[in-house]
Design a protein around this motif. Structure first.
Motif, PDB file in Angstrom:
ATOM      1  N   LEU A  44       0.823  -1.214  -0.094  1.00  0.00           N
ATOM      2  CA  LEU A  44       0.023   0.102   0.182  1.00  0.00           C
ATOM      3  C   LEU A  44       0.701   1.324   0.109  1.00  0.00           C
ATOM      4  CD1 LEU A  44      -3.032  -0.914   2.632  1.00  0.00           C
ATOM      5  CD2 LEU A  44      -2.989  -1.012  -0.101  1.00  0.00           C
ATOM      6  N   MET A  45       1.882   1.210   0.639  1.00  0.00           N
ATOM      7  CA  MET A  45       2.918   2.209   0.701  1.00  0.00           C
ATOM      8  C   MET A  45       3.620   2.601  -0.865  1.00  0.00           C
ATOM      9  SD  MET A  45       2.670   3.591   3.542  1.00  0.00           S
ATOM     10  CE  MET A  45       4.058   5.002   3.375  1.00  0.00           C
ATOM     11  N   VAL A  46       3.706   1.546  -1.421  1.00  0.00           N
ATOM     12  CA  VAL A  46       4.402   1.721  -2.715  1.00  0.00           C
ATOM     13  C   VAL A  46       3.319   2.117  -3.588  1.00  0.00           C
ATOM     14  CG1 VAL A  46       5.109   0.398  -4.716  1.00  0.00           C
ATOM     15  CG2 VAL A  46       6.012  -0.252  -2.312  1.00  0.00           C
ATOM     16  N   LEU A  47       2.070   1.879  -3.314  1.00  0.00           N
ATOM     17  CA  LEU A  47       0.946   2.363  -4.170  1.00  0.00           C
ATOM     18  C   LEU A  47       1.088   3.954  -4.201  1.00  0.00           C
ATOM     19  CD1 LEU A  47      -1.992   0.229  -3.754  1.00  0.00           C
ATOM     20  CD2 LEU A  47      -0.978   0.665  -5.801  1.00  0.00           C
ATOM     21  N   GLN A  48       1.426   4.462  -3.055  1.00  0.00           N
ATOM     22  CA  GLN A  48       1.527   6.234  -2.896  1.00  0.00           C
ATOM     23  C   GLN A  48       2.443   6.652  -3.586  1.00  0.00           C
ATOM     24  OE1 GLN A  48      -1.198   7.133  -1.241  1.00  0.00           O
ATOM     25  NE2 GLN A  48      -1.668   4.767  -1.206  1.00  0.00           N
ATOM     26  N   PHE A  52       6.747   7.708 -10.167  1.00  0.00           N
ATOM     27  CA  PHE A  52       7.762   7.025 -10.734  1.00  0.00           C
ATOM     28  C   PHE A  52       8.050   8.053 -11.713  1.00  0.00           C
ATOM     29  CE2 PHE A  52       5.896   3.621  -8.545  1.00  0.00           C
ATOM     30  CZ  PHE A  52       6.910   2.957  -7.896  1.00  0.00           C
ATOM     31  N   CYS A  53       9.549   7.933 -12.085  1.00  0.00           N
ATOM     32  CA  CYS A  53      10.065   8.930 -13.348  1.00  0.00           C
ATOM     33  C   CYS A  53      10.362   7.874 -14.373  1.00  0.00           C
ATOM     34  CB  CYS A  53      11.459   9.249 -12.777  1.00  0.00           C
ATOM     35  SG  CYS A  53      11.600  10.484 -11.459  1.00  0.00           S
ATOM     36  N   THR A  54      10.892   8.463 -15.197  1.00  0.00           N
ATOM     37  CA  THR A  54      11.025   7.595 -16.724  1.00  0.00           C
ATOM     38  C   THR A  54      11.900   6.322 -16.588  1.00  0.00           C
ATOM     39  OG1 THR A  54      12.914   9.124 -17.625  1.00  0.00           O
ATOM     40  CG2 THR A  54      10.774   9.759 -18.331  1.00  0.00           C
ATOM     41  N   ASN A  55      12.852   6.319 -15.540  1.00  0.00           N
ATOM     42  CA  ASN A  55      13.569   5.122 -15.565  1.00  0.00           C
ATOM     43  C   ASN A  55      12.911   4.008 -14.606  1.00  0.00           C
ATOM     44  OD1 ASN A  55      15.920   3.152 -14.996  1.00  0.00           O
ATOM     45  ND2 ASN A  55      16.779   4.416 -13.294  1.00  0.00           N
ATOM     46  N   LEU A  56      12.431   3.135 -15.223  1.00  0.00           N
ATOM     47  CA  LEU A  56      11.512   2.019 -14.631  1.00  0.00           C
ATOM     48  C   LEU A  56      12.330   0.905 -14.495  1.00  0.00           C
ATOM     49  CD1 LEU A  56       8.092   3.251 -15.978  1.00  0.00           C
ATOM     50  CD2 LEU A  56       9.163   3.679 -13.943  1.00  0.00           C
ATOM     51  N   GLU A  57      13.551   0.788 -14.676  1.00  0.00           N
ATOM     52  CA  GLU A  57      14.433  -0.589 -14.716  1.00  0.00           C
ATOM     53  C   GLU A  57      14.884  -1.075 -13.567  1.00  0.00           C
ATOM     54  OE1 GLU A  57      17.638  -0.044 -17.428  1.00  0.00           O
ATOM     55  OE2 GLU A  57      16.578   0.649 -19.161  1.00  0.00           O
ATOM     56  N   ILE A  58      14.393  -2.230 -13.306  1.00  0.00           N
ATOM     57  CA  ILE A  58      14.397  -2.897 -11.954  1.00  0.00           C
ATOM     58  C   ILE A  58      15.649  -3.737 -11.979  1.00  0.00           C
ATOM     59  CG2 ILE A  58      13.721  -4.354  -9.945  1.00  0.00           C
ATOM     60  CD1 ILE A  58      10.924  -3.458 -10.938  1.00  0.00           C
ATOM     61  N   PRO A  59      16.925  -3.530 -11.371  1.00  0.00           N
ATOM     62  CA  PRO A  59      18.093  -4.365 -11.484  1.00  0.00           C
ATOM     63  C   PRO A  59      18.160  -5.545 -10.763  1.00  0.00           C
ATOM     64  CG  PRO A  59      18.438  -2.721  -9.687  1.00  0.00           C
ATOM     65  CD  PRO A  59      17.016  -2.500 -10.280  1.00  0.00           C
ATOM     66  N   LEU A  60      16.581  -6.250 -10.902  1.00  0.00           N
ATOM     67  CA  LEU A  60      16.698  -7.884 -10.567  1.00  0.00           C
ATOM     68  C   LEU A  60      15.736  -8.508 -11.226  1.00  0.00           C
ATOM     69  CD1 LEU A  60      15.972  -7.349  -6.802  1.00  0.00           C
ATOM     70  CD2 LEU A  60      18.116  -8.084  -7.825  1.00  0.00           C
ATOM     71  N   PHE A 112      13.021 -10.178 -10.752  1.00  0.00           N
ATOM     72  CA  PHE A 112      11.649 -10.037 -10.123  1.00  0.00           C
ATOM     73  C   PHE A 112      11.764  -8.742  -9.383  1.00  0.00           C
ATOM     74  CE2 PHE A 112      14.114 -12.152  -6.951  1.00  0.00           C
ATOM     75  CZ  PHE A 112      14.032 -11.513  -5.779  1.00  0.00           C
ATOM     76  N   CYS A 113      10.285  -8.361  -9.253  1.00  0.00           N
ATOM     77  CA  CYS A 113      10.007  -7.162  -8.422  1.00  0.00           C
ATOM     78  C   CYS A 113      10.249  -7.290  -6.862  1.00  0.00           C
ATOM     79  CB  CYS A 113       8.686  -6.770  -8.714  1.00  0.00           C
ATOM     80  SG  CYS A 113       8.327  -6.108 -10.348  1.00  0.00           S
ATOM     81  N   GLU A 114      11.114  -6.466  -6.239  1.00  0.00           N
ATOM     82  CA  GLU A 114      11.555  -6.294  -4.927  1.00  0.00           C
ATOM     83  C   GLU A 114      11.353  -5.207  -4.468  1.00  0.00           C
ATOM     84  OE1 GLU A 114      13.922  -6.376  -1.395  1.00  0.00           O
ATOM     85  OE2 GLU A 114      14.470  -5.160  -3.354  1.00  0.00           O
ATOM     86  N   VAL A 115      10.719  -5.008  -3.310  1.00  0.00           N
ATOM     87  CA  VAL A 115      10.140  -3.729  -2.700  1.00  0.00           C
ATOM     88  C   VAL A 115      11.281  -2.547  -2.754  1.00  0.00           C
ATOM     89  CG1 VAL A 115      10.234  -4.459  -0.396  1.00  0.00           C
ATOM     90  CG2 VAL A 115       8.836  -2.597  -0.929  1.00  0.00           C
ATOM     91  N   VAL A 116      12.474  -2.952  -2.162  1.00  0.00           N
ATOM     92  CA  VAL A 116      13.600  -1.969  -1.666  1.00  0.00           C
ATOM     93  C   VAL A 116      13.985  -1.444  -3.424  1.00  0.00           C
ATOM     94  CG1 VAL A 116      15.892  -1.821  -1.254  1.00  0.00           C
ATOM     95  CG2 VAL A 116      14.339  -2.991   0.102  1.00  0.00           C
ATOM     96  N   GLN A 117      14.067  -2.251  -4.310  1.00  0.00           N
ATOM     97  CA  GLN A 117      14.566  -1.966  -5.638  1.00  0.00           C
ATOM     98  C   GLN A 117      13.578  -0.981  -6.364  1.00  0.00           C
ATOM     99  OE1 GLN A 117      17.528  -2.368  -6.676  1.00  0.00           O
ATOM    100  NE2 GLN A 117      18.273  -3.419  -4.793  1.00  0.00           N
ATOM    101  N   VAL A 118      12.099  -1.380  -6.245  1.00  0.00           N
ATOM    102  CA  VAL A 118      11.248  -0.515  -6.925  1.00  0.00           C
ATOM    103  C   VAL A 118      11.048   0.893  -6.243  1.00  0.00           C
ATOM    104  CG1 VAL A 118       8.495  -0.478  -7.109  1.00  0.00           C
ATOM    105  CG2 VAL A 118       9.929  -2.416  -7.345  1.00  0.00           C
ATOM    106  N   ILE A 119      11.257   0.543  -4.685  1.00  0.00           N
ATOM    107  CA  ILE A 119      11.126   2.059  -3.730  1.00  0.00           C
ATOM    108  C   ILE A 119      12.249   2.978  -4.470  1.00  0.00           C
ATOM    109  CG2 ILE A 119      11.748   2.975  -1.765  1.00  0.00           C
ATOM    110  CD1 ILE A 119      10.302   1.043  -0.380  1.00  0.00           C
ATOM    111  N   LYS A 120      13.627   2.460  -4.993  1.00  0.00           N
ATOM    112  CA  LYS A 120      14.641   3.242  -5.265  1.00  0.00           C
ATOM    113  C   LYS A 120      14.325   4.033  -6.614  1.00  0.00           C
ATOM    114  CE  LYS A 120      18.425   0.664  -3.305  1.00  0.00           C
ATOM    115  NZ  LYS A 120      19.307  -0.193  -3.473  1.00  0.00           N
ATOM    116  N   LEU A 121      13.346   3.574  -7.378  1.00  0.00           N
ATOM    117  CA  LEU A 121      13.075   3.933  -8.643  1.00  0.00           C
ATOM    118  C   LEU A 121      12.041   5.313  -8.475  1.00  0.00           C
ATOM    119  CD1 LEU A 121      12.660   0.892 -10.707  1.00  0.00           C
ATOM    120  CD2 LEU A 121      14.403   2.362 -10.456  1.00  0.00           C
ATOM    121  N   ALA A 122      11.600   5.467  -7.426  1.00  0.00           N
ATOM    122  CA  ALA A 122      10.454   6.444  -7.278  1.00  0.00           C
ATOM    123  C   ALA A 122      11.090   7.918  -7.221  1.00  0.00           C
ATOM    124  CB  ALA A 122       9.645   6.287  -5.676  1.00  0.00           C
TER     125      ALA A 122
END
Length: 317
Positions: free
Chosen positions: A161-165, A168-176, A178-188
């Protein structure tokens, strides 16, 4: 281009398993084999526990739930990797990414809690054998099994739910892979202070408590075993918890490897490889560890496998 909110983000891009097209079929076969072995191995453990009355004890009840968790954990990550390798497309939808974040958190946390519960079960069995059936009664076992997923689900839901808030910018490349919460937060692009505080807090509490529980249990077990007068008693006690200790070492050792690799290397690919090992290898190895080191489980599996041809013949007839 400025930040985009969640309604504007349609997909993320995961890291490629390999950039060499000639190696893609090899990696597809490798991960497909790992997935099938994981599912089959854990499913056999589940069926063995259900079918054999001798395994209707707290230890195997917890093992049954651990095997179901391993099946769920592997299914959350590997099938999407296989689809991306086959399609040669690393995209994952925004909804799919959030769903993967949620279930990775649920199953990782649940596995950690179950390993702690199993460590406590071994502690009671070795340190308080005469009171084992009184302490590890069906009511306590059911409570622990219900409490573990409840905490895991609430924790994962809160993070999701916190990620939903976030925006995100144009860089949406996750360096894993699979989707992992820490890496997705870094893209915000938006403020992630609350998200990071929540992650550190949840990791300290929901990660620290199981680890402390495992350490306490095995400290007491080792202390109790060393006080035993006979070598035979020591061997029997250690063999009782040997399988679980191997699984604990593999799970937390792989997790520690991910942490060390991310801290000591700047290579995102090395971190990605360490992360996929953490989410794949322990789940595949757990059935082998328990079936090879446990006499009762080996006997139950032999009985189960011997029934399969008979059941198949009856079905054909």
């Amino acid at each position: 281009m400025g930040p985009r909110n969640k309604s504007g983000v349609s997909e993320f891009l995961l890291m490629e398993v390999t950039e060499d097209p000639e190696l893609q079929p090899l990696f597809f076969i490798l991960f497909l084999s790992i997935y099938l072995v994981t599912i089959l191995g854990n499913l056999l453990i589940v069926l063995a526990v259900i079918s054999d009355p001798h395994l209707h004890t707290p230890m195997y009840f917890f093992l049954y739930n651990l095997s179901l968790t391993d099946i769920g954990f592997s299914t959350t990550t590997i099938p999407k990797m296989l689809v991306n390798i086959q399609a040669q497309n690393q995209s994952i939808t925004y909804t799919g990414c959030l769903t993967q974040i949620y279930f990775v958190l649920v199953f990782a946390s649940l596995e950690s809690f179950l390993l702690a519960v199993m460590a406590y079960d071994r502690y009671v069995a070795i340190c308080h054998p005469l009171r084992y059936t009184v302490i590890m009664n069906s009511r306590l076992c059911l409570f622990l099994i219900l409490l573990s997923p409840f905490i895991s689900i609430v924790d994962a839901l809160l993070h999701s739910l916190m990620v939903l808030q976030l925006t995100f910018c144009t860089n949406l490349e996750i360096p894993l892979f699979f989707c992992e919460v820490v890496q997705v937060i870094k893209l915000a692009c938006s403020d992630t202070l609350i998200n990071n505080i929540l992650i550190y807090l949840a990791t300290s509490i929901f990660g620290g408590i199981p680890v402390c529980g495992v350490i306490f249990s095995y400290t007491q077990i080792v202390s109790s075993v060393l006080r035993m007068p006979s070598a035979g008693g020591k061997y029997k006690a250690f063999s009782t918890c040997g399988s679980h200790l191997s699984v604990v070492s593999l799970f937390y050792g792989a997790g520690l490897g991910v942490y060390i690799s991310s801290a000591l290397t700047n290579s995102s690919r090395k971190t990605a490889v360490a992360s996929v090992i953490y989410t794949v290898v322990p789940q595949m190895m757990n059935p082998f560890i328990y079936s090879l080191r446990n006499r009762d489980m080996k006997g139950a599996l032999r009985k189960l496998i011997s029934k399969i041809p008979l059941a198949f013949q009856e079905y054909v007839i």
